[in-house]
Design an enzyme around this catalytic site. Structure first.
Site, PDB file in Angstrom:
ATOM      1  N   LYS A   1      43.494  55.308  42.517  1.00 41.55           N
ATOM      2  CA  LYS A   1      42.749  56.287  43.313  1.00 41.55           C
ATOM      3  C   LYS A   1      43.197  56.315  44.769  1.00 41.55           C
ATOM      4  CE  LYS A   1      38.814  56.798  40.282  1.00 41.55           C
ATOM      5  NZ  LYS A   1      39.211  55.928  39.147  1.00 41.55           N
TER       6      LYS A   1
HETATM    7  C1  LIG Z   1      39.383  56.371  37.798  1.00 33.38           C
HETATM    8  C2  LIG Z   1      40.163  55.484  36.896  1.00 33.38           C
HETATM    9  C3  LIG Z   1      40.663  55.930  35.652  1.00 33.38           C
HETATM   10  C4  LIG Z   1      40.380  57.316  35.115  1.00 33.38           C
HETATM   11  O1  LIG Z   1      41.041  58.332  35.833  1.00 33.38           O
HETATM   12  P1  LIG Z   1      40.557  59.865  35.658  1.00 33.38           P
HETATM   13  O2  LIG Z   1      41.347  60.628  36.670  1.00 33.38           O
HETATM   14  O3  LIG Z   1      39.084  59.850  35.976  1.00 33.38           O
HETATM   15  O4  LIG Z   1      40.839  60.277  34.271  1.00 33.38           O
HETATM   16  C5  LIG Z   1      41.421  55.051  34.897  1.00 33.38           C
HETATM   17  N1  LIG Z   1      41.667  53.796  35.319  1.00 33.38           N
HETATM   18  C6  LIG Z   1      41.198  53.314  36.497  1.00 33.38           C
HETATM   19  C7  LIG Z   1      41.492  51.908  36.876  1.00 33.38           C
HETATM   20  C8  LIG Z   1      40.435  54.139  37.334  1.00 33.38           C
HETATM   21  O5  LIG Z   1      39.967  53.651  38.504  1.00 33.38           O
END
Ligand SMILES: *Cc1c(COP(=O)(O)O)cnc(C)c1O
Length: 484
Positions: free
Chosen positions: A108
């Site tokens: 993120k």
């Molecule tokens: C947010 C997240 C996901 C999922 O990603 P999306 O864009 O919501 O599909 C997967 N793995 C981790 C570690 C995350 O923080």
């Protein structure tokens, strides 16, 4: 590039407005009206910041290229330790795109390091002088990434709400020790749903909006429905492809399959945009944990959110309504009316079914797979024992789906978090004794694997805790007001 709403074809905004607004007034998501073509030859030799600026420039046409280049350089340079877009070979034909070398050790960071800067610039160019208060309900990764990305940014404040019974100890300390003058962090009595429901109520509370307006403050969300969070994620698909091509791992014209651990469908959708822009992508494999709504959807064409919700070791994928799917439905159907119908049905009946031709179109680009907790743990251990490759519980879900779906094309698994963010679950999967304390578990994981925990996680133990307040879900609005 212009943007429209998935629920109103008459809507037209530029990228700045889409980013400030987050969601369209009609409840729809902002989508680009077309797909810009990427010049693969020109991207091939670029480093990550330069490539990211090029891709972003194709979508954020109302931002100046020099602004985007300067921001991408600041955000994706030293803060990622030179490892932005890092591709690791797990075994021949199978690669891991390690997206957790950023400051908070989850993917993120790619979006949340940049989005607050895009927001601040959009406000400047539209002459907006209000303070933006970003409210975040988090099960862990989003809250910390939003805090780190907004830290000491002028005109932006952040209030994060995490559940007392939800995050790992490491994740809690990541948030509670965050430095910065414009931030507040609260523990909320209860689980993630309680925190999220409280934040949603704050967004729709007219009294709170009026009190905030009196102070020159407007609310905003760091949730992945904002176009400013999606666009930065497109770049790493191009970058991974360029690295494989450069290393001679691709036959001329050969396509690459990507497998993505999925929750809100933002990360994988960025890969679909890359494909529409001309990147030679074969299949996008949507990997789900035991909450396999999307697996069923891609197999049957029926989206059914009325089912049991499971809490798993991959909490960022514990989701029953994947918001970004709405964007894909709009692109494939080309109809705001159809999207309104499906989203209405989702709200009223908890699900909808897409027509046969649309299901075929979905299946042309996407495959799907799922792993329950024991399958994901077994996969994590298999990757470690067979390849000496250590991954986190979210990425393990994707490795399992990737193994089942592997064809002749090279397969890139998106690795979304550092294993040291979840040291207890990783040790358990490896069949090792699991200490109660997260830091003891981190040390045990280092000892067993010989890998080093990222300094930003190991150093948490010594950092002073700044935020200690626990509130009830009903007090979230008041806390938001106090924080600005
Ligand atoms: C947010 C997240 C996901 C999922 O990603 P999306 O864009 O919501 O599909 C997967 N793995 C981790 C570690 C995350 O923080």
């Amino acid at each position: 590039m212009e943007y429209t709403s998935t629920r109103n074809a008459a809507c037209r905004v530029d990228a700045s407005r889409a980013i400030i607004q987050g969601l369209s007034e009609d409840g729809g998501l902002f989508v680009p009206v077309g797909f810009p073509r990427a010049d693969l030859g020109a991207l091939a030799g670029l480093d990550y910041p330069a490539l990211a600026a090029e891709i972003l420039g194709l979508y954020l046409t109302d931002y100046s290229p020099s602004f985007l280049r300067a921001q991408a350089r600041e955000v994706y340079g030293s803060t990622f330790g030179g490892k932005a877009g890092w591709v690791s070979e797990v075994e021949p034909g199978l690669y891991s795109l390690e997206l957790w070398h950023g400051p908070t050790c989850a993917f993120k960071d790619y979006a949340l390091q940049l989005m607050p800067r895009l927001l601040a610039q959009a406000k400047r160019s539209l002459g907006r002088t209000e303070t933006t208060l970003v409210l975040v309900a988090t099960s862990g990764d989003t809250g910390k990434a939003a805090l780190a990305g907004c830290r000491d940014l002028a005109g932006v404040r952040v209030a994060v709400f995490y559940p007392t019974g939800g995050t790992s100890e490491i994740q809690r300390l990541q948030m509670a020790t965050q430095e910065g003058q414009n931030l507040a962090v609260y523990a909320v009595e209860g689980n993630f749903d309680d925190a999220q429901a409280g934040v949603k109520r704050a967004f729709t509370d007219p009294a709170l909006a009026a009190a905030l307006a009196g102070r020159g403050v407007r609310l905003s969300s760091a949730n992945s429905i904002n176009w400013g969070r999606l666009a930065p994620q497109i770049a790493y698909y191009f970058f991974a492809w360029a690295r494989l091509a450069e290393k001679g791992r691709l036959a001329p014209g050969q396509r690459v399959d990507f497998c993505v651990p999925t929750g809100n469908f933002g990360d994988i959708l960025a890969g679909w945009y890359a494909k529409q822009m001309g990147l030679p992508v074969g299949r996008l494999i949507c990997a789900s944990n035991k909450n396999r709504v999307l697996t069923d959807f891609f197999e049957t064409g029926r989206y059914d959110a009325r089912r049991t919700f499971y809490k798993t070791e991959s909490p960022s994928m514990d989701i029953l309504v994947s918001s970004n799917l709405e964007r894909l439905l709009w692109h494939l159907s080309g109809s705001d009316e159809a999207v309104r119908g499906w989203m209405d049905a989702l709200g009223k009946n908890g699900g909808y079914t897409v027509p046969g031709p649309m299901r075929k179109a979905l299946q042309a680009d996407f495959a799907a797979g799922s792993a329950d907790s024991s399958e994901a743990a077994a996969e994590l251990r298999r990757r470690y024992e067979q390849n000496h490759y250590l991954c986190d519980p979210h990425t393990a879900v994707a490795f399992k789906a990737a193994r089942e779906q592997k064809g002749s094309a090279p397969m890139v698994v998106l690795s979304t978090a550092s294993p040291f963010k979840f040291p207890r679950a990783v040790l358990a999967a490896l069949g090792q004794p699991v200490p109660e304390d997260d830091f003891a578990a981190m040390a045990a994981l280092e000892e067993y694997t010989g890998a080093r925990a990222p300094a930003s996680l190991a150093g948490l133990k010594e950092k002073p805790v700044r935020f200690t307040e626990t509130i009830l879900p009903g007090a979230i609005g008041g806390a938001a007001l106090r924080s600005c």
